[in-house]
Design an enzyme around this catalytic site. Sequence first.
Site: not given
Length: 181
Positions: A38, A62, A129, A132, A155, A164
């Site tokens: 990230r 995170k 993002h 990533r 995930h 994603y």
Amino acid sequence: MSNEVNPIKSDRDIAKMKAALHGRNRLMFVMGVSLGLRISDLLEIKIGDVRGKTELVVTETKTKKPRRIKLSKTVIAEVKKLDGADDEYIFRSRQGGNKPISRVQAYRILNEAAERAGIADKIGAIGTHTLRKTFGFKIYKQGIDVTRIMAILNHSTPAMTLKYIGITRDEIDAAYEAIEV
């Protein structure tokens, strides 16, 4: 479409982005696409975290989980070019002091590069993002199993990972149509 950003799916477009960036900003793109971190974690990397090393250990902001990342030859070669002390941020702000650039500045850098590279309209929404997501898409295209990518990206389901990294229903349908027995 929402404010979701997209991965850069073509190697040609990735090369165009690299060519549109220089120095610190090019390294941010290369490391972002190569490490799959990230942006908040990428911007916190200091020179000493990677100088002379073959792997990087990061505690993800995170998840608070440690993550060990084997550095690619490309990243190792780029890191060898770095100047500065071990305690300096790689993506140091030009505002003075030893602080990393902000997420907003990283966003601006990527969007301006996409415009210069002539890929902004083709890719659609680009943001921090995108790095990533591009990482995830690239390793998926190399044949890495979606459950491994899911674990790498932290995930909870394969479906979340496919969404994603931008694997669309059309791409899934095309894969099924390609199978002739």
